[in-house]
Design a protein around this motif. Structure first.
Motif, short mmCIF file in Angstrom:
data_model
loop_
_atom_site.label_atom_id
_atom_site.label_comp_id
_atom_site.label_asym_id
_atom_site.label_seq_id
_atom_site.Cartn_x
_atom_site.Cartn_y
_atom_site.Cartn_z
N ARG A 155 7.71 4.00 -7.25
CA ARG A 155 6.61 3.17 -7.74
C ARG A 155 6.69 3.10 -9.25
O ARG A 155 7.18 4.01 -9.91
CB ARG A 155 5.25 3.74 -7.32
CG ARG A 155 5.00 3.79 -5.84
CD ARG A 155 4.98 2.39 -5.24
NE ARG A 155 4.65 2.46 -3.83
CZ ARG A 155 3.66 1.80 -3.27
NH1 ARG A 155 2.89 1.01 -3.99
NH2 ARG A 155 3.43 1.92 -1.99
N ASP A 200 -4.65 1.38 -4.10
CA ASP A 200 -3.84 2.59 -4.27
C ASP A 200 -4.23 3.35 -5.54
O ASP A 200 -4.25 4.58 -5.56
CB ASP A 200 -2.35 2.24 -4.36
CG ASP A 200 -1.75 1.78 -3.05
OD1 ASP A 200 -2.23 2.20 -1.98
OD2 ASP A 200 -0.79 0.99 -3.11
N ALA A 247 2.54 9.41 0.34
CA ALA A 247 1.34 10.25 0.30
C ALA A 247 1.68 11.69 0.69
O ALA A 247 1.19 12.63 0.06
CB ALA A 247 0.27 9.67 1.23
N THR A 261 0.86 -1.18 0.00
CA THR A 261 0.00 0.00 0.00
C THR A 261 0.89 1.23 0.00
O THR A 261 2.06 1.18 0.39
CB THR A 261 -0.93 0.02 1.23
OG1 THR A 261 -0.12 -0.02 2.40
CG2 THR A 261 -1.89 -1.15 1.20
N MET A 262 0.35 2.34 -0.44
CA MET A 262 1.10 3.57 -0.48
C MET A 262 1.52 3.94 0.95
O MET A 262 0.71 3.87 1.87
CB MET A 262 0.25 4.68 -1.09
CG MET A 262 1.03 5.91 -1.44
SD MET A 262 0.07 7.19 -2.27
CE MET A 262 -0.67 6.30 -3.61
N THR A 265 -7.03 5.97 -5.17
CA THR A 265 -6.92 7.00 -4.13
C THR A 265 -6.75 8.39 -4.73
O THR A 265 -6.32 8.54 -5.89
CB THR A 265 -5.72 6.73 -3.21
OG1 THR A 265 -4.52 6.80 -3.99
CG2 THR A 265 -5.84 5.38 -2.50
N PHE A 321 1.77 -0.35 -7.63
CA PHE A 321 0.64 0.10 -6.83
C PHE A 321 -0.34 -1.06 -6.76
O PHE A 321 -0.46 -1.82 -7.73
CB PHE A 321 -0.08 1.28 -7.50
CG PHE A 321 0.66 2.58 -7.39
CD1 PHE A 321 0.64 3.30 -6.22
CD2 PHE A 321 1.34 3.09 -8.47
CE1 PHE A 321 1.30 4.51 -6.11
CE2 PHE A 321 2.01 4.31 -8.38
CZ PHE A 321 1.98 5.01 -7.20
N TYR A 381 -3.03 8.88 -5.67
CA TYR A 381 -2.60 8.38 -6.98
C TYR A 381 -3.06 9.35 -8.08
O TYR A 381 -2.30 9.68 -8.99
CB TYR A 381 -3.10 6.96 -7.28
CG TYR A 381 -2.70 6.55 -8.68
CD1 TYR A 381 -1.41 6.13 -8.95
CD2 TYR A 381 -3.60 6.67 -9.75
CE1 TYR A 381 -1.02 5.82 -10.25
CE2 TYR A 381 -3.21 6.36 -11.03
CZ TYR A 381 -1.91 5.94 -11.28
OH TYR A 381 -1.53 5.65 -12.56
#
Length: 143
Positions: free
Chosen positions: A100, A65, A30, A24-25, A68, A61, A71
Motif C-alpha cells: 500500500r 481503510d 490485516a 479495501t484492506m 480502521t 487505501f 491502519y
C-alpha cells in the motif's frame, strides 16, 4: 544521504504502481498488521520472497481503510520500526510486506525531526540537483 534514503522510500512505495485503484484492506494485510510485533521485519532485496513483495504493485487505501484500527496500527508500527533502525529516515509499507502507498518519514526540516506518516502519497515533481552518494535504503542491506 538522507535525501537519497527519503527518495528510496518514496520510490519503493510507488514502484510498479500502475493506475491508482481503491481497494479495501485485505484479510491477509490485516492479519500481517495485527499479528506482527510493534517492530516489523524489514524486507530486503537479497531475499527472493521479499524481493517479490517489494516489486509488487502498491495501491492506495480508501477512506474507510484510513479510519480502521489496522491502519492506525500500521502507522504506529511503521514509526516504531523506523525508530528501531540505525539511522533510517524513511520506511514504506511495502518494506514491511504491505503493498500500500503509505510511508513514515523523519522530517529533518522540522524542529525535533518528528516522524510523520503519509498515506496515498504520489511524487508529482522532483527538483534540485541529484547528489551522488551511498545507498541509504533499509531494504538494501550493506549499502
Amino acid at each position: 544521504m538522507r535525501r537519497i534514503a527519503i527518495y528510496c522510500v518514496a520510490l519503493l512505495a510507488l514502484v510498479s504502481c500502475g493506475p491508482t485503484t481503491h481497494l479495501t484492506m485485505t484479510k491477509a494485510e490485516a492479519a500481517l498488521i495485527n499479528e506482527s510485533s510493534e517492530v516489523m521485519r524489514i524486507l530486503t532485496v537479497d531475499n527472493e520472497d521479499d524481493l517479490a513483495v517489494l516489486r509488487h504493485s502498491s495501491t492506495n487505501f480508501n477512506v474507510a481503510d484510513l479510519n480502521t484500527a489496522e491502519y492506525a496500527a500500521l502507522a504506529r508500527k511503521l514509526v516504531k520500526t523506523l525508530e528501531s533502525t540505525d539511522g533510517g529516515v524513511g520506511l514504506a509499507a511495502p518494506q514491511v510486506g504491505i503493498n500500500r502507498r503509505v510511508v513514515a518519514v523523519q522530517r529533518v526540516d522540522k524542529e525535533g525531526e518528528p516522524i510523520e506518516v503519509y498515506a496515498n502519497i504520489v511524487i508529482e515533481e522532483a527538483r534540485g540537483e541529484r547528489e551522488a552518494g551511498s545507498e541509504g535504503c533499509l531494504s538494501v542491506p550493506g549499502k
